[in-house]
Scaffold this active site. Sequence first.
Site, PDB file in Angstrom:
ATOM      1  N   ASP A   1      -8.047 -17.202 -17.129  1.00 28.43           N
ATOM      2  CA  ASP A   1      -8.088 -17.871 -18.429  1.00 28.43           C
ATOM      3  C   ASP A   1      -9.319 -18.789 -18.506  1.00 28.43           C
ATOM      4  OD1 ASP A   1      -6.649 -18.719 -20.911  1.00 28.43           O
ATOM      5  OD2 ASP A   1      -6.655 -20.661 -19.898  1.00 28.43           O
TER       6      ASP A   1
ATOM      7  N   GLU B   1     -11.428 -13.914 -18.991  1.00 26.59           N
ATOM      8  CA  GLU B   1     -11.671 -14.345 -20.370  1.00 26.59           C
ATOM      9  C   GLU B   1     -13.008 -15.089 -20.375  1.00 26.59           C
ATOM     10  OE1 GLU B   1      -9.825 -16.869 -24.089  1.00 26.59           O
ATOM     11  OE2 GLU B   1      -9.582 -17.604 -22.058  1.00 26.59           O
TER      12      GLU B   1
HETATM   13  C1  GLC Z   1      -7.301 -19.393 -23.468  1.00 25.79           C
HETATM   14  C2  GLC Z   1      -6.035 -18.739 -23.936  1.00 25.79           C
HETATM   15  C3  GLC Z   1      -5.481 -19.520 -25.084  1.00 25.79           C
HETATM   16  C4  GLC Z   1      -5.208 -20.945 -24.631  1.00 25.79           C
HETATM   17  C5  GLC Z   1      -6.454 -21.573 -24.036  1.00 25.79           C
HETATM   18  C6  GLC Z   1      -6.121 -22.817 -23.284  1.00 25.79           C
HETATM   19  O1  GLC Z   1      -8.304 -19.319 -24.415  1.00 25.79           O
HETATM   20  O2  GLC Z   1      -6.259 -17.385 -24.241  1.00 25.79           O
HETATM   21  O3  GLC Z   1      -4.325 -18.936 -25.600  1.00 25.79           O
HETATM   22  O4  GLC Z   1      -4.781 -21.722 -25.710  1.00 25.79           O
HETATM   23  O5  GLC Z   1      -7.039 -20.705 -23.094  1.00 25.79           O
HETATM   24  O6  GLC Z   1      -5.477 -22.506 -22.089  1.00 25.79           O
END
Ligand code: GLC
Length: 486
Positions: A152, A219
């Site tokens: 993440d 991500e």
């Molecule tokens: C990432 C996740 C999102 C979350 C953020 C904070 O972007 O995909 O859903 O709110 O991280 O953890």
Amino acid sequence: MLLSPVYPSPMHDFGYDVTDHTAIDPVYGTLADFDRLVRRADELGLRVVLDFIPNHTSDRHSWFVRGRKLGDEYRDWYHWRDPAPDGGPPNNWVSAFGGPAWTWDEHSGQYYLHSFLPSMPDLNWRHPPVAAAMLDVARFWLDRGVAGLRVDCATSIGKDPLLRDNPPAEPGALAQHRPLGEYDNQRHLHDAGHPDTHRHYRELRRLLDHYPGALSLGEVHEPDHQVWAGYYGQDLDEIHLPFAFGLLEAGADLDALRRAVLETTQAIPASGWPCWVAGSHDERRLASRVGSDRARLVLLALLTLRGTPVLYYGDELGMPDADVLEILDPWGRYRPDLGRDPARAPMRWQHGPGAGFTTGGVRPWLPFSEVEPVSAQAADPASTLHLVRTLADARAAAPELRLGEQRFLDTEPGVLAYSRVLPGKAESVVVINGTAAPVVVGLPGGAEWTVVARTRESVSGISGSYATVGPVEGVLLRHRVDRMGE
Ligand code: GLC
């Protein structure tokens, strides 16, 4: 099968605010339930991938509860700073969810840093015990048989060692592909993406290498394609599959999509493997972003481009955003247009109360979205689900769609066409026409071609070595002769 966070959490950000990384939140069940899920998935030929959240924890996590006390050994696990000379926050960083990225802690007389909500303090990855603890978390789940981790906010752990102010953004520049408000006023030079981050991903990779087949997805939101591709690692020794968001970010504009696909493909290191994403729990639903006809074009690209497709549940039904009356998402409370609740509606498996997602009488957190359920679409050859299944079957049957080279074909603006080929063996061609008129595309090789899938019934057809593809239509074609020789 990639699960959103299932760890204990007060759910201020729906699980991304973790209080214990090595347990399961009781709303989902127990660790024993989780082990059963992994085993059962295995029996069905599915592998479970978990969300791994390195950048922050909940403020109720025991690490932060302890670190709140001055002098505690956990103090350095987070970013604590004295106020700026004017008494305000230590630097100009802002939270993605609105407001300053610093919150004053009355009790210990310092500010702490949070890239998201004040209840989600950022971990300090420059403090070696943090990296060690998070690697232990990864090991815990890998030992339980998970197939991999989605990292993440992969760039967020890399902060400037001096925590310098971010410079202002170029006028009109966006931090991502859509306006994020105040967050767009800065160039996010110092609050994320510091090159030191790479050593942590090399360490994570070394750990994953001990588990045959285990993988990391990342991500990685990074507008510069070269910097983005850096997360594969110089020797392909970091994140296996950084998410390529081009299909998602391009919206309905086929030329933007074509550009994104070409640029991403060029940026990926020669033996790197692309990973395409067309939807996520953080964005409006594909069908709502681009309309249902164009959503099918994107799904066709997703399942036939060279690389691993990531399909967000419900997108295979063409599920639109749900009508949500009560906003739960913290981002939606900051800016309603960024609210993610509508994209998080439960899956619709069948007609009737509960829709096969839950039993009748049990109200899910979010309302269902208006879409024909799986049971109805499965029986309808014109449905989006039918198209997705046809494409998935085609992928399974045609090795060139999985492993073949990708060659872009010359086309007019508004059209994306490419061939997937195992030279001398088999070839598939995809033509995606985003324009309002039919297009004629020359097919390679002059062989006999057959239509494997089309996104809708229209004027499309093949004549000799030319394919005519209707307005806002996409087709997948294959050599008939080679089909026999597989
Ligand atoms: C990432 C996740 C999102 C979350 C953020 C904070 O972007 O995909 O859903 O709110 O991280 O953890």
